[in-house]
Design an enzyme around this catalytic site. Structure first.
Site, PDB file in Angstrom:
ATOM      1  N   GLU A   1     -19.335  51.946  57.894  1.00 25.48           N
ATOM      2  CA  GLU A   1     -19.634  51.605  56.510  1.00 25.48           C
ATOM      3  C   GLU A   1     -21.141  51.358  56.421  1.00 25.48           C
ATOM      4  O   GLU A   1     -21.897  52.271  56.182  1.00 25.48           O
ATOM      5  CB  GLU A   1     -18.799  50.400  56.075  1.00 25.48           C
ATOM      6  CG  GLU A   1     -18.798  50.230  54.577  1.00 25.48           C
ATOM      7  CD  GLU A   1     -17.482  49.692  54.020  1.00 25.48           C
ATOM      8  OE1 GLU A   1     -16.513  49.534  54.759  1.00 25.48           O
ATOM      9  OE2 GLU A   1     -17.447  49.419  52.803  1.00 25.48           O
TER      10      GLU A   1
ATOM     11  N   GLU B   1     -16.645  38.337  56.882  1.00 25.00           N
ATOM     12  CA  GLU B   1     -16.178  38.951  55.634  1.00 25.00           C
ATOM     13  C   GLU B   1     -14.958  38.213  55.086  1.00 25.00           C
ATOM     14  O   GLU B   1     -14.816  38.032  53.883  1.00 25.00           O
ATOM     15  CB  GLU B   1     -15.804  40.417  55.912  1.00 25.00           C
ATOM     16  CG  GLU B   1     -15.260  41.169  54.727  1.00 25.00           C
ATOM     17  CD  GLU B   1     -15.045  42.645  55.055  1.00 25.00           C
ATOM     18  OE1 GLU B   1     -14.765  42.951  56.226  1.00 25.00           O
ATOM     19  OE2 GLU B   1     -15.189  43.479  54.138  1.00 25.00           O
TER      20      GLU B   1
END
Ligand code: BGC
Length: 912
Positions: free
Chosen positions: A500, A772
């Site tokens: 990502e 996260e």
């Protein structure tokens, strides 16, 4: 003696000379070659111990240090009556390409008679400002080597070289360079500069950054060799999740290099790619390299001496000029700092895992890569040393599942001359705390001396610090800093490890205030904002990620609002009105896009939204499904962005826009209230995020509604037992909203909670970066299998709480743009019992503002509260003590620059 207070202005025993220090644009002092601005702005901070000092006038002197351009000597503005010192417009005629200027400034203070000493002189140089300055053309190997393995799309990195003859010692030499791909350069066997992964990642179709290197010291009379290595980087390599894509920007790697050498007589000799057939391309040792994949270096293929004169390149092939849509008009000088190696960490432990593998722990989750030094006897040529990377261990071995398709594997294939060699990959980076080393030469066991983790990121200057009496909170703050370091690698990314690593707009939208405090990120973010504007759709839509490699064409609130919020943050924190002017069209285009979605009723109530992404209430596999209506979030953000564009229009003198956006901001609030708020102040989503949005974005017209919302927010926080119940949108707002509502105690309990989900839970689990997910690792050390595909251990977004720690806990906030006026109003837990039971008893923050270092530190000592404040020269502060005479917050106190201290009695325990 409640109410008795002591105020003193602390005088330094040693009065120092008054002297300004000058900076140019957002460049660091060691990075002043190759500016892209014809009229660079100047900033100076003045050091003086004189309390209450402020500037009243200045004089800027500009000289041409080598007289090559105009022969002019010194020119000065003369004394200019002005109190401006931050990003002051260039006072002289606009500069042309390649011009050098030396600048210094002196200032006058309130007395107005004697000037300060002159600042130390600063010399800077412009780059190539006009597309016509470029004679170089992109060249690529006429034939690129095929990938080594069938089916593998990654081809070896091409090596390119040329030789040039110089008649004498150059007076000055500059290399203007960029690439389609990433590049490393050498001249005469020496590296050119210390940048990593240049030219970084921008919206390449619109803005391709070039670099200006001073290479005078690398050249010599006679024959010189110039070499370049190209890697896929972001240009051609694999980008994106769910399989991602390759060749997003193009499928040919190419180099653009223009060497300009000024000889002793002042004549310029230019050697440019594409201007003759001298460049050759050949094979090198990097047989495979990708941002996600990692790098394989086959030392058997090293061409010794390839970047020195006399290397035999007869077997190398020709290069050809690439037909490129990279028009010189897309070439721009770098604005933010380059990516560099900023720190090296030695292993904290080297262990053998239960599976018998060698696992190295660096004690810190970081971003960069390993550098290894081989033993003198490295074993047989052709054997490979493999380095794998991971953020966490599972049962003692690397857990790489959260990396998804990112192989994050580097390999060194031993060559004949590898004994004692040192190797670090060139064109990749990894997010890791642990590395597994496989195939280390049997002759010598691996020790901590053999490898080092090289921390790599955009080399911004550190400007902010925070500390308090709770070490867990200090670790949380350190984790926020490390999260920023790992994710400010040329682009502000969501995470640095899995497949990502994209410039997710929502993440930086919430983190920008924290980031702007910790580091001077203005140049970095201004550059990224230029990419945002370039990638914006014709209808104003802001892509989910910038640079936009996903190309979904969709917009979502809180993510797209980066277009308005981030420039506004740079104005608030750095005083950079130029960023607002540069982004104005982008800012208005985004709100026009949202208004078009909202239609006549001014409600954006259909279509895609991320909403309060990753609310812990949402199921692991569906992070959208939080407690708060995503369209409530969207309409709150519409009001926020309309406020910002209206205020920006006022600042920029766009009067008609100012009237229109102010009216629309009012109308959008009415629509919000009609749709989502009861007259009593209850919100359609009875969630912390909804109340925090309504309070922080000033969406509730009636004081009674605001009181009700504040109380309800505190109730919800209490009901959640002070664990987190908010996602990406709500978490950065909830603590401020509580403090604004007088619920300081609730805000502190939320901060100090360490049960999952909370800010401190990861700290109790040994986190060294911000995660996260709150429950990234569960208390038993396992990972939620349902969250495996999206579980980063280095995600700065939820570290946005740092801004609240700085502004409210320590109490150091900007009150006017660029901290020209400070607001020092620390919030202190009002309940003495909580403080006695482990609440904070002191906190302190420092920030290097554009005017100089500012500080706010408080401490509770017995029955007294002491606050020490440093107000930089040229600024003033409003100070609000948390305890006044009657135990309530005190009245605002105005002070000028200097160090000030207040000592007040704490309210008696029974009165609280
Ligand atoms: C990223 C986030 C991002 C989000 C948007 C994730 O994959 O890592 O941080 O903002 O997608 O949905």
């Amino acid at each position: 003696m409640s109410g008795a207070g002591l105020f003193e202005t602390v005088r330094s025993p040693n009065f120092t000379h008054m002297q300004p220090t000058l900076t140019v644009e957002h460049r660091r002092a060691d990075d002043l070659v190759g500016l892209g601005e014809a009229s660079p702005r100047l900033t100076w901070a003045t050091a003086t111990d004189e309390p209450g000092w402020h500037p009243t006038a200045h004089e800027i002197e500009v000289t041409d240090p080598d007289g090559l351009d105009s022969g002019a000597t010194a020119w000065t503005t003369g004394r200019v009556e002005s109190d401006e010192t931050v990003l002051v417009p260039w006072p002289a005629a606009p500069l042309g390409s390649r011009q050098r200027r030396t600048v210094r400034v002196r200032v006058w203070g309130p007395a107005g008679d004697t000037p300060s000493d002159w600042s130390p002189p600063v010399t800077f140089e412009t780059g190539l400002l006009d597309p016509a300055d470029w004679t170089a053309r992109f060249v690529a190997p006429a034939v690129e080597e095929a990938p080594g393995t069938a089916g593998d799309p990654i081809a070896p990195s091409p090596y390119l070289r040329t030789e040039v003859d110089l008649a004498g010692v150059p007076r000055r030499a500059r290399l203007y360079v960029t690439a389609l791909g990433v590049y490393d350069l050498e001249i005469n066997g020496q590296p050119v500069g210390d940048h990593v992964l240049a030219p970084g990642w921008s919206s390449y179709e619109h803005r391709l950054r070039y670099e200006t290197h001073d290479v005078t010291h690398l050249l010599r009379p006679g024959r010189n060799a110039l070499g370049a290595v190209l890697g896929e980087g972001w240009y051609r390599g694999h980008l994106g999740f769910d399989g991602g894509k390759r060749d997003i920007y193009g499928d040919r790697l190419a180099l653009l290099a223009q060497l300009e050498v000024v000889d002793a007589e002042g004549a310029t000799h230019t050697f440019a790619t594409g201007d003759d057939g001298s460049w050759r391309a050949g094979p090198g040792p990097i047989v495979r390299s990708g941002i996600y994949a990692g790098e394989t270096h086959d030392a058997r293929r090293e061409p010794p001496g390839w970047s020195s004169p006399g290397f035999d390149a007869a077997k190398w092939g020709p290069v050809e000029v690439v037909d490129s849509d990279r028009d010189p008009a897309t070439l721009v000088a770098r604005v933010g700092p380059p990516v560099r190696r900023t720190e090296e960490l030695r292993p904290a432990a080297i262990t053998t895992s239960p599976q018998g593998r060698t696992v190295v722990d660096f004690g810190q989750n970081l971003v960069g890569r390993l550098r290894i030094t081989l033993p003198a006897d490295p074993g047989p040529a052709g054997a490979a040393i493999t380095l794998r990377h991971a953020e966490i261990l599972l049962d003692g071995d690397l857990c790489t599942e959260p990396l998804r398709l990112a192989e994050a594997t580097d390999r060194y294939v031993i060559g004949e001359a590898s004994g004692g060699a040192t190797w670090e990959p060139r064109f990749t980076f990894h997010g890791f705390r642990y590395a597994e080393v496989d195939g280390w030469p049997a002759s010598t066991p691996l020790t901590a001396d053999d490898l080092v983790a090289v921390v790599t990121h955009s080399d911004m200057e550190r400007t902010g610090w925070f500390e308090c009496s709770d070490d867990r909170v200090n670790r949380l703050h350190d984790n926020v800093v490390w999260g920023m370091r790992g994710n400010f690698l040329d682009v502000p990314t969501d995470c640095p490890q899995r497949d990502e690593r994209l410039g997710w707009t929502g993440d930086i939208q919430v983190f920008a205030p924290t980031g702007s405090f910790l580091y001077d990120a203005t140049g970095f973010l201004a550059s990224w904002l230029a990419d945002l504007a370039a990638d914006q759709g014709a209808n104003g839509v802001v892509p989910f990620v910038v640079p936009d490699c996903l190309r979904f064409g969709l917009g979502a609130s809180a993510w797209g609002d980066a277009a308005t919020v981030v420039p506004w943050v740079l104005w608030e924190r750095a005083g950079d009105k130029g960023v607002l002017a540069a982004q104005y069209r982008s800012m208005t285009a985004w709100v026009e896009f949202v208004l078009a979605q909202a239609g006549d009723d001014l409600l954006w109530d259909d279509g895609f939204q991320f909403g309060d992404w990753l609310d812990p209430h949402a199921p692991a596999g569906n992070p959208f499904d939080g407690r708060t209506d995503p369209h409530l979030v969207a309409n709150a953000y519409l009001c926020r962005s309309l406020d910002i564009v209206a205020a920006t229009a006022v600042l920029l003198g766009e009067d008609a826009d100012a009237v229109r956006y102010r009216r629309l901001a009012g109308d959008a609030r009415v629509a919000f209230v009609d749709e989502y708020v009861t007259p009593a102040g209850r919100l359609a989503s009875d969630s912390q995020t909804a109340y925090a949005l309504a309070l922080r974005f000033d969406l509730l017209p009636q004081p009674a509604q605001r009181d009700r919302a504040g109380r309800r927010l505190a109730e919800l926080v209490e009901r959640a037992q002070h664990t987190i119940a908010t996602g990406f949108v709500g978490t950065p707002l909830v603590s401020d909203a509580l403090c604004d509502s007088g619920e300081v105690g609730a805000a502190y309990r939320l901060l100090l909670q360490d049960r999952c989900p909370s800010w401190l839970y990861p700290v109790t689990m040994g986190a060294t970066t911000v995660w996260e997910r709150w429950d990234g690792l569960r208390p038993d050390g396992s990972l939620d299998p349902g969250a495996m595909r999206m579980n980063s251990f280095n995600h700065y977004a939820l570290g946005a709480v740092g801004d609240w720690l700085h502004r409210r806990v320590a109490g150091l906030a900007p009150d006017e743009p660029g901290y020209r006026r400070l607001r020092i109003a620390p919030v202190v837990d009002p309940d003495p019992a909580v403080r006695d039971e482990g609440g904070l008893t002191w906190a302190s923050a420092r920030h290097r503002t554009p005017y100089g270092m500012a500080e706010s530190s408080w401490r509770i000592d017995g029955d007294t509260f002491e606050l020490t404040v440093v107000v930089p020269p040229g600024t003033t502060a409003t100070v609000v003590l948390p305890f006044g005479g009657d135990g309530a917050a005190g009245d605002p106190i105005d002070v000028g620059s200097g160090t000030h201290r207040w000592t007040v009695d704490l309210p008696a325990k029974d009165s609280s």
